[in-house]
Enzyme design. Structure first.
Site, mmCIF file in Angstrom:
data_model
loop_
_atom_site.group_PDB
_atom_site.id
_atom_site.type_symbol
_atom_site.label_atom_id
_atom_site.label_comp_id
_atom_site.label_asym_id
_atom_site.label_seq_id
_atom_site.Cartn_x
_atom_site.Cartn_y
_atom_site.Cartn_z
ATOM 1 N N LYS A 105 0.575 -10.888 0.504
ATOM 2 C CA LYS A 105 1.638 -11.392 -0.387
ATOM 3 C C LYS A 105 1.727 -12.915 -0.409
ATOM 4 O O LYS A 105 2.803 -13.493 -0.360
ATOM 5 C CB LYS A 105 2.999 -10.821 0.016
ATOM 6 C CG LYS A 105 3.116 -9.311 -0.142
ATOM 7 C CD LYS A 105 4.567 -8.874 -0.069
ATOM 8 C CE LYS A 105 4.709 -7.379 -0.113
ATOM 9 N NZ LYS A 105 4.126 -6.689 1.065
HETATM 10 O O1 LIG Z 1 2.806 -5.265 -1.247
HETATM 11 C C1 LIG Z 1 3.163 -4.198 -0.679
HETATM 12 O O2 LIG Z 1 2.335 -3.407 -0.208
HETATM 13 C C2 LIG Z 1 4.606 -3.834 -0.739
HETATM 14 C C3 LIG Z 1 5.322 -4.182 -1.884
HETATM 15 C C4 LIG Z 1 6.613 -3.632 -2.068
HETATM 16 O O3 LIG Z 1 7.269 -3.839 -3.086
HETATM 17 N N1 LIG Z 1 7.126 -2.816 -1.106
HETATM 18 C C5 LIG Z 1 6.460 -2.518 0.039
HETATM 19 O O4 LIG Z 1 6.962 -1.733 0.853
HETATM 20 N N2 LIG Z 1 5.209 -3.064 0.247
HETATM 21 C C6 LIG Z 1 4.496 -2.803 1.527
HETATM 22 O O5 LIG Z 1 4.172 -1.423 1.602
HETATM 23 C C7 LIG Z 1 4.328 -0.952 2.943
HETATM 24 C C8 LIG Z 1 5.403 0.130 2.951
HETATM 25 O O6 LIG Z 1 5.461 0.689 4.232
HETATM 26 P P1 LIG Z 1 6.220 2.101 4.469
HETATM 27 O O7 LIG Z 1 7.616 1.945 3.929
HETATM 28 O O8 LIG Z 1 6.175 2.264 5.974
HETATM 29 O O9 LIG Z 1 5.425 3.172 3.758
HETATM 30 C C9 LIG Z 1 4.670 -2.171 3.798
HETATM 31 O O10 LIG Z 1 3.471 -2.705 4.326
HETATM 32 C C10 LIG Z 1 5.283 -3.136 2.777
HETATM 33 O O11 LIG Z 1 5.077 -4.494 3.131
#
Ligand SMILES: O=C(O)c1cc(=O)[nH]c(=O)n1[C@@H]1O[C@H](COP(=O)(O)O)[C@@H](O)[C@H]1O
Length: 308
Positions: A105
């Protein structure tokens, strides 16, 4: 690389990416104990435990999913040893034929973005010697600073067949603070960002009609996902929010097109920490955390294919 991702999704019939987001509290005790015995309760000790954890997960799921997504924050906070673990994790995942999305990001002015791009998806030149540093296949980027913040990555996407996912409608509860504001034309900011991402990617469209420049669209925003899918037919979506953030397969259905393509669904905690959940606890011991992760991947795939 977007074409390879789509081919792997089709071969495995599974539009899932597993997030490798280790935290000390989800590393099983037997891994922590062994690592702390060897390296002490140090940053190196935890980083070594993270790699052992990641490796066991990768060994258990590499035949089921097309990609993994290590989130750099969990590695960065451990300092150099954490970064070393991040690099080793990317390398190992690629050895197992997994596509790697480095969730970094980044967002900065072009001269700075050039360094991010060279390090993460490009080559770093030292006295004319070219070095691969992190060497991910895709990166996540924050494009809210505008075109010059993402343009330096485009060159590497073109020349080295890499890709990127630009934040458009993020899954977090307060994404609307900015992304749901209206522009002069009466559209939402996230719609405008979606259109920009489409435009930025129109020169990089592959043989399946999707660009190497994709968008991040949270599964937690069902209506917005549907709108963005319709408005941006050539933009592939990285879709976080399923599982731990509460989004369901029904919520993210609109992110796919009528061919069942167009989205890669992420789950991090829902997979790598599955063994801690009640429905897995009584069937898997801590030592079998990776088996629980495999079952969680299989169940997630069934859940997604149910709506596709
Ligand atoms: O860029 C990302 O992957 C991301 C964008 C977003 O809007 N929301 C989001 O949750 N993420 C990432 O996606 C992953 C979600 O993790 P979980 O909620 O454990 O499945 C994390 O690594 C967040 O940083």
């Amino acid at each position: 690389m977007i074409d390879k991702l789509i081919e792997r999704i089709k071969e495995l019939n599974n539009p899932t990416v597993v997030g490798l987001d280790p935290r000390e509290e989800i590393i099983p005790e037997f891994i922590r104990k062994e690592s702390y015995r060897k390296y002490g309760r140090t940053l190196k000790g935890l980083a070594n435990a993270y790699f052992k954890f990641n490796k066991m997960i990768i060994d258990e799921i590499y035949d089921l999913v097309p990609a993994v997504k290590p989130q750099i924050s969990m590695y960065e906070e451990l300092g150099p040893d954490g970064i070393d673990c991040f690099i080793k994790t990317i390398k190992y995942a690629k050895e197992k034929n997994l596509i790697v999305i480095s969730d970094i990001k980044r967002g900065d002015i072009a001269s700075t973005a050039k360094s991010y791009s060279r390090g993460h998806i490009g080559r770093v030149s030292v006295g004319g010697n070219e070095h691969k540093v992190f060497d991910a296949d895709f990166v996540t980027i924050n494009g809210y600073m505008g075109y010059d913040a993402i343009s330096p990555y485009i060159e590497n996407c073109k020349e080295l067949d890499k890709g990127m996912f630009v934040l458009v409608k993020t899954s977090n509860p307060n994404s609307g603070d900015i992304q749901d504001l209206k522009t002069e034309e009466g559209r939402y900011v996230y719609e405008h960002m979606g259109e920009l991402v489409s435009k930025w990617g129109e020169e990089l469209i592959g043989k399946y009609g999707f660009s190497k420049i994709g968008a991040v669209v949270g599964a937690t925003y069902k209506e917005q996902g549907k709108i963005l899918r319709e408005q941006n037919p050539n933009t592939f979506f990285l879709v976080p929010g399923y599982g731990a953030q509460g989004a369901t397969a029904e919520d993210l259905k609109g992110c796919f097109n009528e061919d069942g393509l167009g989205a890669l669904i992420n789950s991090s905690r829902g997979i790598i920490a599955a063994y801690k959940k009640d429905e897995y606890k009584d069937r898997y011991s801590e030592e079998e955390f990776h088996k629980a992760a495999r079952e969680a991947v299989i169940r997630m795939r069934q859940d997604l294919l149910r709506v596709l």
